[in-house]
Scaffold this motif. Structure first.
Motif, PDB file in Angstrom:
ATOM      1  N   LYS A 202     -19.771  74.089  18.272  1.00 11.08           N
ATOM      2  CA  LYS A 202     -19.535  75.510  18.450  1.00 11.08           C
ATOM      3  C   LYS A 202     -20.845  76.239  18.763  1.00 11.08           C
ATOM      4  O   LYS A 202     -21.888  75.937  18.169  1.00 11.08           O
ATOM      5  CB  LYS A 202     -18.903  76.104  17.190  1.00 11.08           C
ATOM      6  CG  LYS A 202     -17.510  75.580  16.891  1.00 11.08           C
ATOM      7  CD  LYS A 202     -16.959  76.211  15.622  1.00 11.08           C
ATOM      8  CE  LYS A 202     -15.551  75.697  15.316  1.00 11.08           C
ATOM      9  NZ  LYS A 202     -15.019  76.265  14.056  1.00 11.08           N
ATOM     10  N   HIS A 203     -20.759  77.210  19.675  1.00  7.59           N
ATOM     11  CA  HIS A 203     -21.987  77.869  20.127  1.00  7.59           C
ATOM     12  C   HIS A 203     -22.728  78.576  18.999  1.00  7.59           C
ATOM     13  O   HIS A 203     -23.950  78.642  18.981  1.00  7.59           O
ATOM     14  CB  HIS A 203     -21.677  78.852  21.264  1.00  7.59           C
ATOM     15  CG  HIS A 203     -20.964  80.083  20.828  1.00  7.59           C
ATOM     16  ND1 HIS A 203     -19.595  80.146  20.673  1.00  7.59           N
ATOM     17  CD2 HIS A 203     -21.434  81.316  20.500  1.00  7.59           C
ATOM     18  CE1 HIS A 203     -19.253  81.364  20.279  1.00  7.59           C
ATOM     19  NE2 HIS A 203     -20.342  82.085  20.163  1.00  7.59           N
ATOM     20  N   GLU A 204     -21.991  79.076  17.993  1.00  8.11           N
ATOM     21  CA  GLU A 204     -22.653  79.808  16.915  1.00  8.11           C
ATOM     22  C   GLU A 204     -23.329  78.875  15.909  1.00  8.11           C
ATOM     23  O   GLU A 204     -24.115  79.326  15.065  1.00  8.11           O
ATOM     24  CB  GLU A 204     -21.661  80.718  16.199  1.00  8.11           C
ATOM     25  CG  GLU A 204     -20.534  80.008  15.451  1.00  8.11           C
ATOM     26  CD  GLU A 204     -19.309  79.768  16.321  1.00  8.11           C
ATOM     27  OE1 GLU A 204     -18.243  79.458  15.751  1.00  8.11           O
ATOM     28  OE2 GLU A 204     -19.419  79.884  17.556  1.00  8.11           O
ATOM     29  N   THR A 205     -23.049  77.576  15.964  1.00  8.26           N
ATOM     30  CA  THR A 205     -23.605  76.630  14.996  1.00  8.26           C
ATOM     31  C   THR A 205     -25.128  76.658  14.993  1.00  8.26           C
ATOM     32  O   THR A 205     -25.764  76.593  13.942  1.00  8.26           O
ATOM     33  CB  THR A 205     -23.122  75.200  15.296  1.00  8.26           C
ATOM     34  OG1 THR A 205     -21.692  75.177  15.341  1.00  8.26           O
ATOM     35  CG2 THR A 205     -23.600  74.225  14.228  1.00  8.26           C
ATOM     36  N   ILE A 206     -25.724  76.769  16.161  1.00  7.99           N
ATOM     37  CA  ILE A 206     -27.187  76.820  16.254  1.00  7.99           C
ATOM     38  C   ILE A 206     -27.688  78.255  16.367  1.00  7.99           C
ATOM     39  O   ILE A 206     -28.665  78.632  15.721  1.00  7.99           O
ATOM     40  CB  ILE A 206     -27.687  75.990  17.453  1.00  7.99           C
ATOM     41  CG1 ILE A 206     -27.409  74.497  17.214  1.00  7.99           C
ATOM     42  CG2 ILE A 206     -29.182  76.205  17.685  1.00  7.99           C
ATOM     43  CD1 ILE A 206     -27.832  73.602  18.358  1.00  7.99           C
ATOM     44  N   SER A 207     -27.009  79.082  17.152  1.00 11.95           N
ATOM     45  CA  SER A 207     -27.524  80.434  17.407  1.00 11.95           C
ATOM     46  C   SER A 207     -27.568  81.278  16.144  1.00 11.95           C
ATOM     47  O   SER A 207     -28.519  82.042  15.926  1.00 11.95           O
ATOM     48  CB  SER A 207     -26.683  81.126  18.484  1.00 11.95           C
ATOM     49  OG  SER A 207     -25.345  81.285  18.059  1.00 11.95           O
ATOM     50  N   VAL A 318     -33.278  73.360   7.382  1.00  4.45           N
ATOM     51  CA  VAL A 318     -33.742  72.683   8.579  1.00  4.45           C
ATOM     52  C   VAL A 318     -33.543  71.182   8.365  1.00  4.45           C
ATOM     53  O   VAL A 318     -34.202  70.570   7.516  1.00  4.45           O
ATOM     54  CB  VAL A 318     -35.225  72.979   8.870  1.00  4.45           C
ATOM     55  CG1 VAL A 318     -35.686  72.243  10.122  1.00  4.45           C
ATOM     56  CG2 VAL A 318     -35.440  74.472   9.038  1.00  4.45           C
ATOM     57  N   GLY A 319     -32.626  70.620   9.111  1.00  7.87           N
ATOM     58  CA  GLY A 319     -32.308  69.208   9.004  1.00  7.87           C
ATOM     59  C   GLY A 319     -31.261  68.872  10.040  1.00  7.87           C
ATOM     60  O   GLY A 319     -30.642  69.777  10.625  1.00  7.87           O
ATOM     61  N   PRO A 320     -31.008  67.611  10.305  1.00  7.07           N
ATOM     62  CA  PRO A 320     -30.017  67.231  11.311  1.00  7.07           C
ATOM     63  C   PRO A 320     -28.643  67.817  10.998  1.00  7.07           C
ATOM     64  O   PRO A 320     -28.143  67.700   9.866  1.00  7.07           O
ATOM     65  CB  PRO A 320     -30.003  65.701  11.217  1.00  7.07           C
ATOM     66  CG  PRO A 320     -31.351  65.338  10.686  1.00  7.07           C
ATOM     67  CD  PRO A 320     -31.706  66.444   9.741  1.00  7.07           C
ATOM     68  N   LEU A 321     -28.038  68.456  11.990  1.00 10.00           N
ATOM     69  CA  LEU A 321     -26.716  69.063  11.798  1.00 10.00           C
ATOM     70  C   LEU A 321     -25.664  67.968  11.696  1.00 10.00           C
ATOM     71  O   LEU A 321     -25.622  67.029  12.507  1.00 10.00           O
ATOM     72  CB  LEU A 321     -26.396  69.990  12.963  1.00 10.00           C
ATOM     73  CG  LEU A 321     -27.263  71.257  13.073  1.00 10.00           C
ATOM     74  CD1 LEU A 321     -27.039  71.934  14.422  1.00 10.00           C
ATOM     75  CD2 LEU A 321     -26.951  72.221  11.941  1.00 10.00           C
ATOM     76  N   ALA A 322     -24.791  68.111  10.694  1.00 16.27           N
ATOM     77  CA  ALA A 322     -23.757  67.092  10.469  1.00 16.27           C
ATOM     78  C   ALA A 322     -22.880  66.915  11.703  1.00 16.27           C
ATOM     79  O   ALA A 322     -22.451  65.802  12.022  1.00 16.27           O
ATOM     80  CB  ALA A 322     -22.902  67.486   9.256  1.00 16.27           C
ATOM     81  N   GLU A 323     -22.612  68.021  12.412  1.00 11.62           N
ATOM     82  CA  GLU A 323     -21.749  67.955  13.600  1.00 11.62           C
ATOM     83  C   GLU A 323     -22.373  67.085  14.700  1.00 11.62           C
ATOM     84  O   GLU A 323     -21.665  66.534  15.535  1.00 11.62           O
ATOM     85  CB  GLU A 323     -21.497  69.359  14.159  1.00 11.62           C
ATOM     86  CG  GLU A 323     -20.786  70.300  13.189  1.00 11.62           C
ATOM     87  CD  GLU A 323     -21.766  71.145  12.389  1.00 11.62           C
ATOM     88  OE1 GLU A 323     -22.846  70.604  12.036  1.00 11.62           O
ATOM     89  OE2 GLU A 323     -21.462  72.311  12.129  1.00 11.62           O
ATOM     90  N   ILE A 324     -23.694  66.993  14.708  1.00 13.48           N
ATOM     91  CA  ILE A 324     -24.382  66.198  15.727  1.00 13.48           C
ATOM     92  C   ILE A 324     -24.578  64.755  15.262  1.00 13.48           C
ATOM     93  O   ILE A 324     -24.394  63.810  16.029  1.00 13.48           O
ATOM     94  CB  ILE A 324     -25.734  66.848  16.093  1.00 13.48           C
ATOM     95  CG1 ILE A 324     -25.489  68.191  16.802  1.00 13.48           C
ATOM     96  CG2 ILE A 324     -26.566  65.923  16.973  1.00 13.48           C
ATOM     97  CD1 ILE A 324     -26.738  68.955  17.121  1.00 13.48           C
ATOM     98  N   THR A 329     -26.935  58.054  12.194  1.00 12.73           N
ATOM     99  CA  THR A 329     -27.961  58.086  11.154  1.00 12.73           C
ATOM    100  C   THR A 329     -28.881  59.279  11.354  1.00 12.73           C
ATOM    101  O   THR A 329     -29.423  59.462  12.448  1.00 12.73           O
ATOM    102  CB  THR A 329     -28.814  56.800  11.192  1.00 12.73           C
ATOM    103  OG1 THR A 329     -27.953  55.670  11.017  1.00 12.73           O
ATOM    104  CG2 THR A 329     -29.858  56.813  10.082  1.00 12.73           C
ATOM    105  N   PRO A 330     -29.070  60.115  10.324  1.00 15.77           N
ATOM    106  CA  PRO A 330     -30.040  61.211  10.461  1.00 15.77           C
ATOM    107  C   PRO A 330     -31.447  60.653  10.565  1.00 15.77           C
ATOM    108  O   PRO A 330     -31.815  59.707   9.856  1.00 15.77           O
ATOM    109  CB  PRO A 330     -29.843  62.020   9.169  1.00 15.77           C
ATOM    110  CG  PRO A 330     -29.239  61.064   8.199  1.00 15.77           C
ATOM    111  CD  PRO A 330     -28.409  60.103   9.007  1.00 15.77           C
TER     112      PRO A 330
END
Length: 363
Positions: A202-207, A318-324, A329-330
């Motif tokens: 989703k676009h708002e996930t990062i923005s 600040v860490g790897p997004l679960a959705e990505i 593996t993070p």
């Protein structure tokens, strides 16, 4: 009224040692003692391999108006994906920041640096302050220094602004910076939204994570003798998520690391130079890459730029997004943004991809 949060945040993040004003040094560099100039001489400049300006490779150009247009969106998004994954840098044209807003800020920045030193130092950094007019990442009397002065300010969200650090001269400076800050914040969120969509989330996930903005205004004085042995800004990647750079005057100086060499970049008229920062590389689990860059010195002309640095809000992670990451593996640790910021500003010297290396799970 200044909020407690605005007053305390610079002290939380710390400051740096005070050193000489470089603009003043440049005015008298022909009469300066050798031991003072020696602190700015970088032996590594003699062996660095720099790509020539007539090199055929150029950073991608992204047209924001095409991203906003349903007809051309997919094609332009494909170019944006390539820019984020392969380059980490791109020029953004038709970005929507009004020309009047840009011109007014440029004029006020040039007027600020034309002021006498005592006027500029009315907003000088104080002991323990990160904000204000001075330098950054200076921790000892022995370390090599950058040939530049900076003005660093927190600009977003608005209640983080501490106006005692904002110059009152020229009189229109604060309004010009506020207008520019508001406009670039909108651009950054829009671009971050498209970056998220390209990643399939989703676009708002990062923005919406990127609530914070600060600006680093850089002044690089000319140096006729020794400019090719000095650095205006040491090689580094940005610790934030996304940087929007505006070059105030048409003097080249920005170089990015590309295939083990340095590639000179000159902004297109009216363009913003956008680059991925370490925080976004970590959030995307390495899908998007931050890139080392530096600023070099001109022999005869000053260079002025303003970097709008967009970062996650202090209460974010600040860490790897679960959705990505998904079932993968993070690659990085997860920390709060305030922990991340403390770690970043505790560096004794700006260099390399420091935050990416520090947070790698398997360095």
């Amino acid at each position: 009224m200044e909020t407690t949060e605005a007053n305390e945040r610079p002290k939380i993040l710390g400051g740096c040692m005070k050193t000489r004003n470089v603009q003043a040094l440049a005015a008298d560099h022909n009469t300066l003692p050798a031991d003072i100039l020696e602190r700015y001489i970088r032996p590594e400049m003699a062996v660095d391999d720099v790509l020539l300006e007539n090199n055929s490779e150029e950073i991608p150009v992204i047209d924001m108006s095409r991203l906003m247009d349903e007809v051309s969106r997919d094609e332009e998004a494909s170019k944006l994906k390539f820019a984020c994954e392969d380059w980490g840098f791109f020029q953004l044209v038709n970005h929507g920041v009004p020309e009047k807003v840009i011109d007014e800020l440029k004029e006020d920045l040039m007027r600020f640096y034309d002021l006498p030193l005592e006027k500029r130092e009315e907003v000088a950094q104080l002991p323990g302050d990160l904000e204000g007019y001075g330098q950054a990442f200076i921790a000892s009397e022995e370390q090599k220094l950058d040939w530049a002065d900076m003005l660093y300010l927190f600009t977003q969200p608005p209640h983080f602004r501490n106006y005692k650090h904002w110059p009152s001269q020229p009189p229109s400076f604060r309004d010009s910076l506020e207008n520019y800050s508001n406009a670039t914040q909108k651009v950054a969120r829009c671009i971050l939204g498209f970056m998220a969509t390209i990643l399939g989330i989703k676009h708002e996930t990062i923005s919406e994570i990127h609530e914070s903005q600060s600006v680093r205004i850089n002044y690089y004085p000319p140096c006729a003798n020794g400019h090719d042995k000095m650095i205006g800004l040491s090689p580094h990647s940005d610790g934030c998520g996304l940087t929007l750079l505006l070059q105030v005057n048409p003097v080249s100086g920005l170089q990015i690391s590309r295939n083990g060499k340095w590639l000179p970049i000159m902004p297109l008229p009216g363009a913003l130079i956008v680059n991925i920062g370490d925080a976004l590389e970590i959030l995307t689990n390495g899908r998007y890459k931050s890139i080392e860059h530096r600023a070099v010195i001109n022999a005869k002309e000053e260079r002025i730029s303003i970097a709008a640095l967009h970062a996650p809000g202090f209460e974010k992670t600040v860490g790897p997004l679960a959705e990505i990451v998904g079932e993968g593996t993070p690659l990085f640790k997860s920390v709060t943004m305030i922990e991340y910021a403390k770690l970043f500003f505790s560096q004794k010297q700006l260099y390399g991809k420091k935050m990416v290396e520090l947070l790698k799970l398997n360095p």
